[in-house]
Design a protein around this motif. Structure first.
Motif, PDB file in Angstrom:
ATOM      1  N   LYS A  30       0.808  -1.407  -0.103  1.00  0.00           N
ATOM      2  CA  LYS A  30      -0.036  -0.083  -0.032  1.00  0.00           C
ATOM      3  C   LYS A  30       0.822   1.354  -0.204  1.00  0.00           C
ATOM      4  CE  LYS A  30      -2.854   0.668   3.544  1.00  0.00           C
ATOM      5  NZ  LYS A  30      -4.020   0.113   4.372  1.00  0.00           N
ATOM      6  N   PRO A  31       2.077   1.312   0.867  1.00  0.00           N
ATOM      7  CA  PRO A  31       2.865   2.677   0.462  1.00  0.00           C
ATOM      8  C   PRO A  31       3.113   3.000  -0.810  1.00  0.00           C
ATOM      9  CG  PRO A  31       3.437   0.983   2.559  1.00  0.00           C
ATOM     10  CD  PRO A  31       2.529   0.383   1.631  1.00  0.00           C
ATOM     11  N   ILE A  32       3.169   1.951  -1.664  1.00  0.00           N
ATOM     12  CA  ILE A  32       3.774   2.681  -3.003  1.00  0.00           C
ATOM     13  C   ILE A  32       2.617   2.376  -3.811  1.00  0.00           C
ATOM     14  CG2 ILE A  32       6.206   2.002  -2.552  1.00  0.00           C
ATOM     15  CD1 ILE A  32       6.029  -0.602  -3.894  1.00  0.00           C
ATOM     16  N   VAL A  33       1.424   2.343  -3.581  1.00  0.00           N
ATOM     17  CA  VAL A  33       0.434   2.438  -4.554  1.00  0.00           C
ATOM     18  C   VAL A  33       0.525   3.642  -5.047  1.00  0.00           C
ATOM     19  CG1 VAL A  33      -2.155   2.564  -4.572  1.00  0.00           C
ATOM     20  CG2 VAL A  33      -1.050   0.650  -3.623  1.00  0.00           C
ATOM     21  N   PRO A  34       0.368   3.811  -6.540  1.00  0.00           N
ATOM     22  CA  PRO A  34       0.399   5.135  -7.157  1.00  0.00           C
ATOM     23  C   PRO A  34      -0.804   6.255  -6.875  1.00  0.00           C
ATOM     24  CG  PRO A  34       0.015   3.446  -8.817  1.00  0.00           C
ATOM     25  CD  PRO A  34       0.217   2.750  -7.521  1.00  0.00           C
ATOM     26  N   ILE A  35      -0.338   7.383  -6.691  1.00  0.00           N
ATOM     27  CA  ILE A  35      -1.409   8.180  -6.500  1.00  0.00           C
ATOM     28  C   ILE A  35      -1.156   9.425  -7.819  1.00  0.00           C
ATOM     29  CG2 ILE A  35      -2.678  10.340  -5.613  1.00  0.00           C
ATOM     30  CD1 ILE A  35      -3.231   7.694  -4.109  1.00  0.00           C
ATOM     31  N   LEU A  41       3.242   6.922  -0.603  1.00  0.00           N
ATOM     32  CA  LEU A  41       4.183   7.413   0.724  1.00  0.00           C
ATOM     33  C   LEU A  41       4.918   8.796   0.486  1.00  0.00           C
ATOM     34  CD1 LEU A  41       5.403   6.751   3.359  1.00  0.00           C
ATOM     35  CD2 LEU A  41       7.379   5.408   2.180  1.00  0.00           C
ATOM     36  N   HIS A  42       5.121   8.977  -0.835  1.00  0.00           N
ATOM     37  CA  HIS A  42       5.703  10.543  -1.114  1.00  0.00           C
ATOM     38  C   HIS A  42       4.768  11.570  -0.355  1.00  0.00           C
ATOM     39  CE1 HIS A  42       9.240   9.919  -3.447  1.00  0.00           C
ATOM     40  NE2 HIS A  42       8.758   9.114  -4.075  1.00  0.00           N
ATOM     41  N   TYR A  43       3.589  11.485  -0.571  1.00  0.00           N
ATOM     42  CA  TYR A  43       2.664  12.512   0.014  1.00  0.00           C
ATOM     43  C   TYR A  43       2.726  12.814   1.411  1.00  0.00           C
ATOM     44  CZ  TYR A  43       0.520  12.242  -4.795  1.00  0.00           C
ATOM     45  OH  TYR A  43       0.443  12.440  -6.323  1.00  0.00           O
ATOM     46  N   GLN A  44       2.864  11.604   2.195  1.00  0.00           N
ATOM     47  CA  GLN A  44       3.050  11.571   3.529  1.00  0.00           C
ATOM     48  C   GLN A  44       4.518  12.091   3.766  1.00  0.00           C
ATOM     49  OE1 GLN A  44       1.906   7.455   4.414  1.00  0.00           O
ATOM     50  NE2 GLN A  44       0.191   8.182   5.435  1.00  0.00           N
ATOM     51  N   LEU A  45       5.476  11.812   3.239  1.00  0.00           N
ATOM     52  CA  LEU A  45       6.552  12.223   3.418  1.00  0.00           C
ATOM     53  C   LEU A  45       6.667  13.881   3.266  1.00  0.00           C
ATOM     54  CD1 LEU A  45       9.240   9.477   2.081  1.00  0.00           C
ATOM     55  CD2 LEU A  45       8.618  10.263   4.322  1.00  0.00           C
ATOM     56  N   ASP A  46       6.132  14.598   2.075  1.00  0.00           N
ATOM     57  CA  ASP A  46       5.917  15.868   1.914  1.00  0.00           C
ATOM     58  C   ASP A  46       5.240  16.555   3.012  1.00  0.00           C
ATOM     59  OD1 ASP A  46       6.910  15.476  -0.602  1.00  0.00           O
ATOM     60  OD2 ASP A  46       4.807  15.543  -1.688  1.00  0.00           O
ATOM     61  N   LEU A  47       4.375  15.840   3.784  1.00  0.00           N
ATOM     62  CA  LEU A  47       3.609  16.681   4.927  1.00  0.00           C
ATOM     63  C   LEU A  47       4.794  16.860   6.052  1.00  0.00           C
ATOM     64  CD1 LEU A  47       1.160  17.906   6.090  1.00  0.00           C
ATOM     65  CD2 LEU A  47       0.783  15.376   6.921  1.00  0.00           C
ATOM     66  N   LEU A  48       5.513  15.619   6.264  1.00  0.00           N
ATOM     67  CA  LEU A  48       6.379  15.418   7.348  1.00  0.00           C
ATOM     68  C   LEU A  48       7.547  16.581   7.257  1.00  0.00           C
ATOM     69  CD1 LEU A  48       6.332  11.795   7.929  1.00  0.00           C
ATOM     70  CD2 LEU A  48       5.503  13.256   9.458  1.00  0.00           C
TER      71      LEU A  48
END
Length: 358
Positions: A30-35, A41-48
């Motif tokens: 799931k962390p590498i399912v594409p959006i 996971l890239h979107y969550q890292l952007d927030l952090l």
């Protein structure tokens, strides 16, 4: 004298098998399912990355961890250090936090691995520190409280109790656990070692029972759990419509974003908002309808139609085939004049024969 920044860690709980998204997650954690064109996971890292104190993210993994590490490595490209902790066996949400955070001394941010949000994380941390809390949990309001476990607070924002999917006459609030926490590591010793343990059912109630400072931060901004096909499709719509901000779609709801490295022939109908990734080929007479996503290296043949369809990379849609309101995994092949519609989800390497109806 300017106070020094206190380094913090974040733990991302990303060890689940993504069963609600199957068959898409059989080969893709799931962390590498594409959006669109980026692993989730890239979107969550952007927030952090927006919080200067956070200098390292610990990914708590269990399911196909090497697939995730192959993509993110040490985090250099994301701008955050990444460390990987692989549970020896599924430990539940609290057990995973203890296993990943056993050497921590400072406050830690914890994220569920299926949440996409635009929360002001620095404001959550600030509240946690100002009130000297042992734990702070982000809550989000929902329209249908009976479908969720609710979290009650008092007027000062202290957590009072958790209600698991209440009956209509038991509903006293509309706020649910958003899956984002700030925790003090000196509370982790109450989580049994190497034992499956729930943060919602066991760890959080222990804070209430001991009368410790346990706060709620209510966020009314964008929040979604992408863990079902319906929600996975919705997050793409929300980004295209601007409900969830993404630089790619700031031009407005009618934007058709086509990579300069895609090939779209003359005579193709493209209706925004939609997305066509690099290397994709769309042949004459095809129609790419609103809210469609065409992944990298896909091949859309003559007079094929996509309408509210999400097509993962390297998939071929043959002539006059129609895919509507459905999701197709990688390396699929849809035969000539086939019809796929109404929420069908196909896993990687699925083959649909000519003239099929799904």
């Amino acid at each position: 004298m300017i106070p020094s920044v206190v380094a913090m860690k974040a733990i991302l709980l990303a060890g689940g098998k993504g069963t609600r998204l199957r068959p898409l997650t059989i080969h893709t954690p799931k962390p590498i399912v594409p959006i669109f064109d980026r692993p989730f996971l890239h979107y969550q890292l952007d927030l952090l990355k927006q919080v200067a104190e956070i200098d390292e993210v610990i990914l708590s993994l269990n399911y196909q961890p090497r697939r995730i590490e192959e993509i993110f490595g040490d985090g250099g490209e994301s701008g955050l250090g990444i460390r990987y902790v692989v549970e020896p066996a599924p430990l539940g949400t609290a057990g995973a936090v203890r296993y990943a955070g056993q050497s921590m001394r400072e406050s830690v941010v914890v994220f569920n691995g299926d949440v996409l949000t635009e929360i002001d994380l620095a404001a959550v941390i600030r509240l946690h520190r100002e009130r000297k809390a042992k734990a702070t949990i982000v809550l989000t309001p929902v329209d249908n409280p009976s479908a969720y476990g609710l979290v009650e607070t008092d007027a000062a924002g202290n957590i009072q109790r958790f209600l698991e999917k209440p009956n209509p006459d038991e509903i006293t609030c509309n706020t649910i656990n958003a899956g984002i926490y700030v925790l003090e590591p000196d509370t982790f010793d109450r989580i049994p070692k190497d034992t499956p343990w729930s943060i919602e059912r066991s760890f959080f109630p222990s804070l209430i029972e001991r009368g410790e400072t346990f706060l709620a931060y209510v966020d009314r901004g964008y929040w979604i759990d992408i863990g079902t096909p319906e929600k996975y499709m919705q997050v793409h719509r929300d980004i295209m419509d601007g409900r969830c901000r993404s630089a790619r779609f700031t031009a407005g709801a009618a934007t058709a974003w086509i990579s300069p490295e895609a090939r779209v022939d003359e005579g193709v109908t493209v209706e925004g908002p939609c997305f066509i990734d690099a290397g994709a080929v769309v042949k004459t007479g095809a129609r790419i309808g609103p809210y469609s996503v065409v992944g990298r290296q896909c091949w859309i043949e003559e007079h094929a139609t996509l309408d509210r369809a999400i097509i993962w990379p390297n998939t071929r849609i043959s002539q006059e085939a129609v895919v509507r309101g459905s999701i197709l995994g990688r390396h699929c092949h849809v035969g000539r004049s086939a019809l796929i519609e109404n929420g069908v989800v196909l896993g990687d390497k699925s083959v649909i024969t000519d003239y099929s109806r799904l």
